[in-house]
Write a protein that holds these residues in place. Structure first.
Motif, short mmCIF file in Angstrom:
data_model
loop_
_atom_site.label_atom_id
_atom_site.label_comp_id
_atom_site.label_asym_id
_atom_site.label_seq_id
_atom_site.Cartn_x
_atom_site.Cartn_y
_atom_site.Cartn_z
N VAL A 139 0.84 -1.20 0.00
CA VAL A 139 0.00 0.00 0.00
C VAL A 139 0.87 1.25 0.00
O VAL A 139 0.63 2.20 -0.75
CB VAL A 139 -0.96 -0.01 1.22
N ILE A 140 1.91 1.25 0.83
CA ILE A 140 2.81 2.40 0.89
C ILE A 140 3.53 2.58 -0.45
O ILE A 140 3.67 3.70 -0.94
CB ILE A 140 3.81 2.24 2.05
N ASN A 141 3.96 1.48 -1.06
CA ASN A 141 4.61 1.58 -2.37
C ASN A 141 3.67 2.12 -3.43
O ASN A 141 4.08 2.91 -4.29
CB ASN A 141 5.15 0.21 -2.81
N ALA A 142 2.41 1.71 -3.40
CA ALA A 142 1.44 2.21 -4.38
C ALA A 142 1.24 3.71 -4.24
O ALA A 142 1.16 4.44 -5.24
CB ALA A 142 0.12 1.47 -4.22
N ILE A 143 1.17 4.19 -3.01
CA ILE A 143 1.01 5.63 -2.78
C ILE A 143 2.24 6.38 -3.26
O ILE A 143 2.13 7.43 -3.91
CB ILE A 143 0.73 5.90 -1.28
N THR A 144 3.42 5.86 -2.98
CA THR A 144 4.66 6.51 -3.39
C THR A 144 4.78 6.54 -4.91
O THR A 144 5.17 7.56 -5.48
CB THR A 144 5.86 5.76 -2.79
N ILE A 145 4.42 5.44 -5.57
CA ILE A 145 4.50 5.39 -7.03
C ILE A 145 3.52 6.39 -7.65
O ILE A 145 3.83 7.05 -8.63
CB ILE A 145 4.25 3.95 -7.53
N LYS A 146 2.33 6.52 -7.06
CA LYS A 146 1.35 7.48 -7.59
C LYS A 146 1.90 8.90 -7.49
O LYS A 146 1.76 9.69 -8.43
CB LYS A 146 0.04 7.37 -6.84
N LYS A 147 2.55 9.23 -6.39
CA LYS A 147 3.15 10.56 -6.24
C LYS A 147 4.25 10.77 -7.28
O LYS A 147 4.35 11.85 -7.87
CB LYS A 147 3.71 10.75 -4.84
N ASP A 148 5.06 9.76 -7.52
CA ASP A 148 6.13 9.87 -8.51
C ASP A 148 5.56 10.06 -9.91
O ASP A 148 6.07 10.87 -10.69
CB ASP A 148 7.02 8.63 -8.48
N ILE A 149 4.50 9.33 -10.24
CA ILE A 149 3.88 9.47 -11.55
C ILE A 149 3.29 10.86 -11.73
O ILE A 149 3.43 11.48 -12.80
CB ILE A 149 2.80 8.37 -11.75
N ASP A 150 2.65 11.39 -10.68
CA ASP A 150 2.11 12.74 -10.77
C ASP A 150 3.22 13.78 -10.98
O ASP A 150 3.06 14.72 -11.76
CB ASP A 150 1.32 13.08 -9.51
N ILE A 189 6.18 13.24 -12.41
CA ILE A 189 6.68 13.08 -13.79
C ILE A 189 5.70 13.70 -14.78
O ILE A 189 6.12 14.35 -15.74
CB ILE A 189 6.92 11.59 -14.09
N ARG A 190 4.41 13.51 -14.56
CA ARG A 190 3.40 14.08 -15.45
C ARG A 190 3.49 15.61 -15.43
O ARG A 190 3.39 16.26 -16.49
CB ARG A 190 2.02 13.61 -15.03
N ASN A 191 3.66 16.21 -14.25
CA ASN A 191 3.78 17.66 -14.16
C ASN A 191 5.03 18.16 -14.89
O ASN A 191 4.98 19.18 -15.59
CB ASN A 191 3.81 18.11 -12.70
N ARG A 192 6.14 17.46 -14.74
CA ARG A 192 7.36 17.85 -15.44
C ARG A 192 7.19 17.74 -16.95
O ARG A 192 7.65 18.58 -17.71
CB ARG A 192 8.54 16.99 -14.99
N PHE A 193 6.52 16.68 -17.40
CA PHE A 193 6.29 16.49 -18.82
C PHE A 193 5.41 17.62 -19.37
O PHE A 193 5.68 18.15 -20.46
CB PHE A 193 5.63 15.14 -19.09
N ASP A 194 4.36 17.98 -18.64
CA ASP A 194 3.49 19.07 -19.09
C ASP A 194 4.25 20.38 -19.19
O ASP A 194 4.07 21.14 -20.15
CB ASP A 194 2.29 19.22 -18.15
N THR A 195 5.11 20.66 -18.21
CA THR A 195 5.93 21.87 -18.24
C THR A 195 6.87 21.86 -19.44
O THR A 195 7.01 22.86 -20.15
CB THR A 195 6.73 22.01 -16.94
N LEU A 196 7.51 20.73 -19.68
CA LEU A 196 8.41 20.61 -20.83
C LEU A 196 7.66 20.76 -22.14
O LEU A 196 8.13 21.43 -23.07
CB LEU A 196 9.12 19.26 -20.78
N GLN A 197 6.47 20.19 -22.22
CA GLN A 197 5.67 20.29 -23.43
C GLN A 197 5.28 21.75 -23.71
O GLN A 197 5.35 22.21 -24.84
CB GLN A 197 4.42 19.42 -23.31
N LYS A 198 4.90 22.48 -22.68
CA LYS A 198 4.54 23.89 -22.85
C LYS A 198 5.74 24.71 -23.29
O LYS A 198 5.62 25.58 -24.17
CB LYS A 198 3.97 24.45 -21.55
N THR A 199 6.91 24.43 -22.70
CA THR A 199 8.12 25.15 -23.07
C THR A 199 8.49 24.87 -24.53
O THR A 199 8.83 25.80 -25.28
CB THR A 199 9.29 24.73 -22.15
N CYS A 200 8.40 23.62 -24.93
CA CYS A 200 8.71 23.27 -26.32
C CYS A 200 7.71 23.91 -27.28
O CYS A 200 8.10 24.38 -28.36
CB CYS A 200 8.72 21.75 -26.50
#
Length: 90
Positions: A51-62, A64-75
């Motif tokens: 359960v703890i790993n699932a919560i941690t992975i969800k935070k990591d995915i979020d 990464i998604r935020n960084r990708f969106d920022t990079l996409q806007k910059t590009c």
């Protein structure tokens, strides 16, 4: 590091307390009952771990998604700027 130390120590203390209670009170009539109890505790710990790993992975995915969106806007801004400059020259 300190977090893992406390988790391991608490698990060892729990198992030791279970073993000592068996030797003191004859709570379990056969050793197999003790083994089943220890396995039950270990399964509970492993489910909590998942359960703890699932919560941690969800935070990591979020993140990464935020960084990708920022990079996409910059590009996209860079592409729009180059396109605007290219069309202005013609």
């Amino acid at each position: 590091m300190v977090k893992w130390f406390f988790i391991i120590i608490s698990l060892c203390v729990s198992i030791s307390a279970l073993i000592l209670s068996v030797s003191e009170n004859d709570l379990y009539s056969s050793p197999s009952e003790l083994y089943v109890s220890i396995l039950g505790i270990l399964v509970t710990v492993l489910i909590g771990w998942q359960v703890i790993n699932a919560i941690t992975i969800k935070k990591d995915i979020d993140e990464i998604r935020n960084r990708f969106d920022t990079l996409q806007k910059t590009c996209q801004k860079a592409v729009n700027s180059v396109h605007k400059d290219a069309t202005a020259r013609n």
